[in-house]
Scaffold this motif. Structure first.
Motif, PDB file in Angstrom:
ATOM      1  N   ASP A  71       0.926  -1.214   0.032  1.00  8.44           N
ATOM      2  CA  ASP A  71       0.144   0.029   0.016  1.00  8.44           C
ATOM      3  C   ASP A  71       0.921   1.287   0.043  1.00  8.44           C
ATOM      4  OD1 ASP A  71       1.047  -0.321   2.618  1.00  8.44           O
ATOM      5  OD2 ASP A  71      -1.094   0.195   3.572  1.00  8.44           O
ATOM      6  N   PHE A  72       1.977   1.121  -0.644  1.00  2.00           N
ATOM      7  CA  PHE A  72       2.962   2.488  -0.447  1.00  2.00           C
ATOM      8  C   PHE A  72       2.515   3.259  -1.471  1.00  2.00           C
ATOM      9  CE2 PHE A  72       6.726   4.473  -2.015  1.00  2.00           C
ATOM     10  CZ  PHE A  72       7.112   5.125  -0.526  1.00  2.00           C
ATOM     11  N   GLN A  73       2.439   4.576  -1.178  1.00  2.00           N
ATOM     12  CA  GLN A  73       1.980   5.625  -2.323  1.00  2.00           C
ATOM     13  C   GLN A  73       2.885   6.872  -2.262  1.00  2.00           C
ATOM     14  OE1 GLN A  73      -2.103   6.101  -2.586  1.00  2.00           O
ATOM     15  NE2 GLN A  73      -2.222   7.133  -0.520  1.00  2.00           N
ATOM     16  N   VAL A  74       3.287   7.698  -3.277  1.00  2.00           N
ATOM     17  CA  VAL A  74       3.584   8.816  -3.029  1.00  2.00           C
ATOM     18  C   VAL A  74       2.759   9.800  -3.690  1.00  2.00           C
ATOM     19  CG1 VAL A  74       5.679  10.316  -3.892  1.00  2.00           C
ATOM     20  CG2 VAL A  74       6.099   7.955  -3.197  1.00  2.00           C
ATOM     21  N   SER A  75       2.487  11.035  -3.237  1.00  2.00           N
ATOM     22  CA  SER A  75       1.629  12.004  -3.791  1.00  2.00           C
ATOM     23  C   SER A  75       2.378  13.448  -3.965  1.00  2.00           C
ATOM     24  CB  SER A  75       0.642  12.265  -2.679  1.00  2.00           C
ATOM     25  OG  SER A  75      -0.413  11.306  -2.453  1.00  2.00           O
TER      26      SER A  75
END
Length: 104
Positions: A71-75
């Motif tokens: 569930d890793f994410q970058v915004s």
């Protein structure tokens, strides 16, 4: 006027405008002044916060890890295409994978 400034002008005009409308409607029912003030201020702050978050969310680009279950994410916001691509590659190849439902 840029799109960002126009959006901010709408957001910061709509919130207080809605507060004035709610205050006017409540004043016709004889609501005490302090209660009228607190209700109007809460409507103004809530509407302004909600609209600013919605417009902020439209401008963000999210890059997620491609590993199944991670569930890793970058915004990112306000970056050019090359920088967005670098963050996308970083999200796809990060060293720490976080799983919501780890399997034994």
């Amino acid at each position: 006027m840029s799109v960002g400034r126009a959006t901010n002008a709408v957001v910061f005009t709509f919130g207080p405008g809605l507060a004035v409308a709610v205050g006017w409607l409540l004043s016709t029912y004889g609501v005490p002044a302090l209660l009228l003030l607190s209700c109007s201020l809460s409507v103004a702050s809530s509407a302004t916060w909600l609209l600013s978050r919605l417009t902020e969310g439209r401008a963000q680009v999210r890059s997620r890890c491609a590993a199944p279950g991670c569930d890793f994410q970058v915004s990112t916001r306000g970056v050019d295409a090359a920088e967005a691509r670098r963050w996308q590659e970083t999200a796809a190849d990060h060293p720490l994978h976080r799983y919501r439902n780890p399997r034994p």
